[in-house]
Enzyme design. Structure first.
Site, short mmCIF file in Angstrom:
data_model
loop_
_atom_site.label_atom_id
_atom_site.label_comp_id
_atom_site.label_asym_id
_atom_site.label_seq_id
_atom_site.Cartn_x
_atom_site.Cartn_y
_atom_site.Cartn_z
N GLU A 1 0.84 -1.20 0.00
CA GLU A 1 0.00 0.00 0.00
C GLU A 1 0.87 1.25 0.00
OE1 GLU A 1 -2.46 1.55 -0.69
OE2 GLU A 1 -3.95 1.78 0.89
N ASP A 2 0.37 2.32 -0.60
CA ASP A 2 1.14 3.56 -0.63
C ASP A 2 1.09 4.28 0.73
OD1 ASP A 2 -1.56 4.20 -0.90
OD2 ASP A 2 -1.32 5.44 -2.69
N ASP B 1 -3.94 5.83 6.13
CA ASP B 1 -4.54 7.06 6.63
C ASP B 1 -5.48 6.67 7.78
OD1 ASP B 1 -4.98 9.88 6.41
OD2 ASP B 1 -6.78 9.52 5.27
N PHE C 1 -1.37 16.17 2.91
CA PHE C 1 -1.80 15.44 1.72
C PHE C 1 -0.64 15.38 0.74
CE2 PHE C 1 -4.09 14.30 -2.09
CZ PHE C 1 -5.01 13.39 -1.59
N ARG D 1 1.05 11.70 -10.35
CA ARG D 1 1.58 10.34 -10.09
C ARG D 1 2.98 10.18 -10.65
NH1 ARG D 1 -2.69 6.99 -8.31
NH2 ARG D 1 -4.70 7.39 -9.27
#
Ligand code: IMP
Ligand code: MG
Length: 193
Positions: A111-112, A115, A164, A177
């Site tokens: 996973e990036d 959160d 963010f 991206r």
């Protein structure tokens, strides 16, 4: 650095964001290399399957795999969550499922960013239903302060503040991206310029 570039917000007008560097490509490469070394050590001789969460983790996955010193099978899932652009709501569904059998195998979710933790909790619980030998989590970034459910990465690149971020596969409205570094974004209209 494409500072203040215009990004379509998907409803017909452009929003402006300021980008501030958070991690250079060299820093990312070093984090990814040490994760790959640790995973290679821990999973040697096991039937390892990486399950990459699309789309944000695609670049992280490919660099991680390049540095891996053991064989691995690779599969992908795509999840849709119904929330706002910057917040995952409680409702998550799978729009593209894995295709490989994982029963008896050692699964590592790639996973990036973690959160609220809801995405990973949902996916982990769902993968466990297929009786893998183990399911663990490898995340590049973690916003620990935002956690709403109990979930932790077994392999983590770096904890970050509640900002963010974009770049290195991670987007805001499908933009940024392609950046080799990771930046945090501030909407320009929220700043007192
Ligand atoms: P969670 O379910 O709330 O943990 O949300 C995790 C997902 O939200 C990640 O897979 C990302 O797709 C997205 N996300 C969370 N923070 C960011 C961010 O800073 N930039 C871009 N996407 C983010
Ligand atoms: Mg994601």
């Amino acid at each position: 650095m494409p500072e203040g570039a215009g990004v379509s917000n998907g409803v017909g007008h452009m929003e402006r964001y300021r980008l501030t560097p958070l991690l250079t490509s060299e820093e990312i490469a070093s984090l990814v290399k040490s994760l790959a070394d640790q995973i290679s050590k821990d999973y040697r001789g096991r039937a390892l399957v990486f399950v990459c969460i699309l789309k944000g983790a695609f670049m992280f996955l490919s660099d991680l795999v390049r540095h891996l010193q053991i064989p691995v099978q690779i599969d992908f899932v795509r999840l849709a969550s119904y929330g706002t652009e910057t917040k995952t709501s409680g409702t998550i569904e799978i729009t593209k499922d894995i295709e490989l059998p994982i029963e008896g195998k050692d699964v590592l979710i790639i996973e990036d960013i973690i959160d609220s933790g809801r995405t990973l909790q949902f996916l982990r619980d769902r993968l466990i239903l297929s009786n893998p030998n183990s399911v663990k989590i490898c995340a590049l970034l973690d916003k620990k302060a935002r956690r709403e459910v109990e979930i932790e990465a077994d392999y983590l690149g770096k904890e970050i503040d509640n900002v963010f971020v974009v770049g290195y596969g991670i987007d805001v409205n499908e933009t940024y991206r392609h950046l080799p570094e990771i930046c945090y974004v501030t909407p320009v209209d929220q700043e007192n310029e």
